[in-house]
Design an enzyme around this catalytic site. Structure first.
Site, short mmCIF file in Angstrom:
data_model
loop_
_atom_site.label_atom_id
_atom_site.label_comp_id
_atom_site.label_asym_id
_atom_site.label_seq_id
_atom_site.Cartn_x
_atom_site.Cartn_y
_atom_site.Cartn_z
N ASN B 81 16.66 55.15 44.23
CA ASN B 81 15.39 54.46 44.03
C ASN B 81 14.87 53.77 45.28
OD1 ASN B 81 17.13 53.81 41.19
ND2 ASN B 81 15.23 54.98 41.09
N VAL B 88 11.42 50.05 48.48
CA VAL B 88 12.04 50.01 47.16
C VAL B 88 11.04 50.50 46.13
CG1 VAL B 88 13.06 48.53 45.42
CG2 VAL B 88 13.44 48.07 47.82
N CYS B 89 11.49 51.36 45.24
CA CYS B 89 10.59 51.88 44.22
C CYS B 89 11.14 51.52 42.85
CB CYS B 89 10.47 53.39 44.36
SG CYS B 89 9.47 54.14 43.09
N ILE B 90 10.74 50.35 42.34
CA ILE B 90 11.09 50.02 40.96
C ILE B 90 9.84 49.56 40.25
CG2 ILE B 90 13.53 49.50 41.21
CD1 ILE B 90 12.84 46.62 41.52
#
Ligand SMILES: [Zn+2]
Ligand SMILES: [Zn+2]
Lengths: 616, 165
Positions: B81, B88-90
């Site tokens: 992720n 950061v990819c959340i």
């Protein structure tokens, strides 16, 4: 280092050229003529001029800005890149006028543009820094004054030049400086607003509005200027390709400003009409506004989901999204259109014995849905008005509920009377939040055994009265849903009142309201799926589970981390920001110590890792 | 009185310094600019990232609690992720309506109710439990799914690297 070398190199070359000319001619005037006649000498002088401009720029930067921040530098480079490209494009249009003077004017324009951009970035920075020194104000004001003078001067110059000598490249300069002047005006307005805001003790609610309208107005002027420019250029020269990109950007900004203004107006209107002010008791029960993390003292609004926020905070949020920041309940669509949406699941559930009714109106009766919003659904307003009364007190809610019920449909409703009574008297105090979340309260009768054959027959067929009978049936369902809605509100009011005593229970209130929201906005059958279909952060996590109460964990599955600690700010400390800025040095100290401790710990860990783990 | 974004950031900073969550340090890089933060995150225990200290940079927009900040790891980290450049990819960092992966429900998205602390805690849990359905780093997601031993090995290397070994 490289630039220093270049500077000195060009300086030496210039000195050489001048010295050489003077040696050969021995007199001032002939040497000047000599230099202008010799192309290599002129080339050297041009380079020297360029270097001078850059040095000048550095000097001015030092005076007006001091050190540039990394972000500012990045911004500047990116924008200059585009500007240079566009200038080159402009050269192609005006290749007939091409001369050193022309190049110099464009360089100057670019130079001043850079300072406008930097000024803009610097003024925007005011919002980001807690410390604004006097030096900052002096610099900003003198820079703005300087830029304004130069803009006005060049506009003036271009204007008279065009009057006397007709359309030329001065047109371009005139427009460019006019646009720059508008930019400058915008920066100045921002500066004034920020300064007033910084001086003020209290948050300035209307600042955002002023900023928005300034942007709209100046954006409009800029668009008009560009249009004018485009028209004139097409008429006089040719299509100004070099102005397309900035023009497009300006239009986009204007469109966005327009959109923002519309959204903001809508938000304000909704705020003023739809939502009640929070009462003093509610304010004292809740601690901080979740948007700004500050105490709520006055001018707060309560949403239908019972969450309370500052009016100004809520307004800026509604400009972006029309949902509750805390529980994400859809604010715009839930109080009113909620009725048709919510009726939908009820209708198919009801009519297994009467085929003609099922698929709600749409396809079957094309003309019908149009009549819906107003005519066919009179009890549209009860939700809003009754939610207002919920705000005042629970007891009035009960009464207002029964009135709304009686006014709407009870009279001509066969199965309503049987259904109605339990609801106002159902003791919401007794219901634990969990059981409530599991079973959405007023379920319409699963079968229509309560209906007589006559009534059923009345609903069959395509005649007007059949339709009316069906609408009536749906209305009844609607009333049921209103009742459910009211009950939910009652319930949440009660819970928040009980839970307002300490922060721990506030978080349970919050989590209890999540299922409420989904129950209201979607079909009840969907609750289970909507809760279970949120895998992303829902995965239990080892770090967090330890200090989280179990029940909130269960309810919280849908949101992952949005659970608990939100409002634990000790209420005393969210007060004045002045205090904050005074404290910031102390905070810095805390932080340094913390970092130190942290890094020590890391080193220890690293050592053990090194010793124990890997023997290499 | 300063802007509301600044005030909220100062409040959050104060909160974080007074009550720091376990294994997380965060604060402005420069006390004069509260819109750029640095954060140190320890790898969650009993995972392949255990013991590591990962540095990240948080960049806040000027309308902060209304729009989410951006987060970027400044150290090497191999994770499904996290993009290879460290972003950061959340879901918590995405505003509703902006959905690079096209799968997230709006319930897990950014809203002012979130905070730096919650973001960082989410990142810790993301380290512990990668979500390979919405991979930002496809390579890492593949390795995590198909060759867990290899993934653990790489993770261990990044841990050692993060400690400067
Ligand atoms: Zn607020
Ligand atoms: Zn809410």
């Amino acid at each position: 280092m490289k630039s220093l070398l270049l500077t000195f190199g060009s300086l030496a070359l210039t000195a050489g050229v001048v010295a050489n000319a003077y040696m050969q001619n021995k007199q001032f005037y002939p040497s000047v003529v000599y230099i202008t006649k010799s192309s290599p000498s002129m080339a050297v002088l041009y380079v020297q001029a360029f270097v001078c401009v850059i040095l000048m720029g550095k000097l001015m930067r030092k005076i007006f800005f001091g050190q540039l921040r990394a972000a500012e530098m990045e911004h500047l480079i990116e924008r200059s890149w585009y500007a240079v490209t566009e200038t080159c494009l402009a050269f192609t249009v005006f290749r007939d006028d091409f001369s050193p003077r022309f190049v110099a004017l464009f360089t100057l324009l670019l130079f001043l543009k850079c300072f406008h951009w930097l000024a803009e970035d610097r003024i925007d920075y005011m919002e980001r820094s807690p410390i604004i020194s006097w030096l900052f104000h002096i610099r900003a004001l003198s820079l703005l004054a300087f830029l304004a003078c130069s803009d006005v001067f060049f506009i003036n110059h271009a204007y008279y030049h065009t009057l006397i000598k007709g359309a030329s490249v001065q047109l371009v300069f005139g427009f460019e400086y006019a646009i720059l002047l508008m930019v400058l005006l915008h920066i100045f307005v921002k500066y004034v607003l920020h300064t007033v805001d910084v001086q003020n003790e209290n948050p300035w609610e209307n600042k955002a509005i002023y900023l928005l309208y300034t942007e709209l107005l100046l954006g409009f002027i800029k668009v008009v200027l560009y249009m004018l420019f485009l028209a004139i250029m097409v008429k006089v020269h040719t299509f100004p390709l070099f102005a397309i990109r900035p023009m497009y950007l300006t239009m986009r900004v204007f469109k966005k400003a327009l959109n923002d203004v519309v959204m903001s107006r809508r938000a304000i209107r909704n705020m003023n009409t739809l939502y009640p002010d929070a009462t003093p008791e509610e304010l004292s029960a809740s601690d901080v506004c979740i948007i700004c993390r500050e105490e709520m003292v006055s001018s707060c609004k309560k949403l239908p989901c019972n969450h309370i926020f500052h009016k100004s905070c809520l307004r800026s949020w509604f400009q972006r999204q029309q949902s509750c920041p805390t529980c994400r309940m859809d604010i715009i669509h839930s109080p009113r259109p909620q009725s048709p949406q919510a009726a939908q699941p009820a209708a198919p559930a009801a009519p297994p014995q009467q085929p003609p009714v099922p698929p709600f109106p749409a396809a079957a009766f094309p003309g019908f849905p149009a009549a819906f919003p107003g005519a066919a659904w009179p009890p549209q307003h009860p939700p809003a008005s009754s939610s207002a009364s919920v705000a005042s007190s629970t007891s009035t809610t009960t009464t207002s509920f029964s009135t709304s019920a009686s006014t709407s449909d009870t009279a001509n409703n066969p199965f309503m009377p049987g259904m109605m009574p339990p609801m106002p008297f159902m003791p919401p105090f007794m219901m634990p939040p969990m059981s409530f979340g599991m079973s959405p309260p007023p379920v319409p009768p699963a079968d229509f055994s309560g209906l007589t054959d006559e009534e059923l027959r009345a609903m069959e067929g395509e005649e007007r009265e059949n339709l009316e009978a069906r609408v009536q049936c749906l209305r009844n369902i609607h009333t049921l849903l209103d009742a459910a809605m009211l009950q939910i509100q009652q319930y949440t009011t009660v819970v928040s009142r009980m839970g307002g005593l300490d922060t721990a229970s506030t978080s349970t209130v919050w989590s209890a309201e999540r299922p409420t929201a989904s129950a209201m906005s979607s079909k009840s059958s969907n609750i289970a799926t909507s809760n279970s279909s949120d895998p992303m952060m829902a995965a239990p996590n080892p770090v967090d589970t330890s200090n989280k109460p179990d029940d909130s964990e269960v309810l919280e599955g849908a949101v992952g981390y949005t659970v608990p600690t939100e409002t634990v700010l000790p209420s005393g400390e969210s007060g004045a920001a002045q205090q904050d800025s005074e404290d910031s040095s102390e905070l810095g100290e805390i932080r340094r110590r913390r970092l130190e401790k942290f890094s020590n710990k890391m080193q220890e860990q690293a050592k053990t890792d090194n010793n124990g783990g890997t023997p290499d | 009185m300063a802007g509301s974004a600044l005030k909220r950031l100062m409040a959050e900073y104060k909160q974080l310094t007074l009550n720091p969550p376990e294994g997380i340090v965060a604060g402005p890089v420069d006390e004069e600019n509260f819109f750029e933060w640095e954060a140190l995150i320890t790898g969650p225990e009993e995972t392949c990232f255990e013991g590591g200290v990962f540095a990240a940079k948080l960049t806040f927009p000027s309308d902060y609690p209304l729009s989410p900040p951006k987060m970027k790891f400044t150290c090497d980290i191999f994770h499904p992720n996290i993009y290879s450049d460290g972003r950061v990819c959340i879901s918590i960092l995405h505003a509703p309506g902006d959905d690079p992966m096209g799968y997230e429900s709006s319930a897990e998205r950014w809203s002012p109710v979130q905070s730096v602390e919650k973001i960082l805690l989410s990142v810790v849990s993301m380290l512990a439990e990668p979500n390979d359905e919405s991979a930002a780093n496809v390579d890492a997601a593949k390795t995590w799914r198909d060759n867990r031993a290899r993934f653990n090995e790489i993770a261990h290397q990044t841990v050692r690297k993060s400690l400067g070994l």
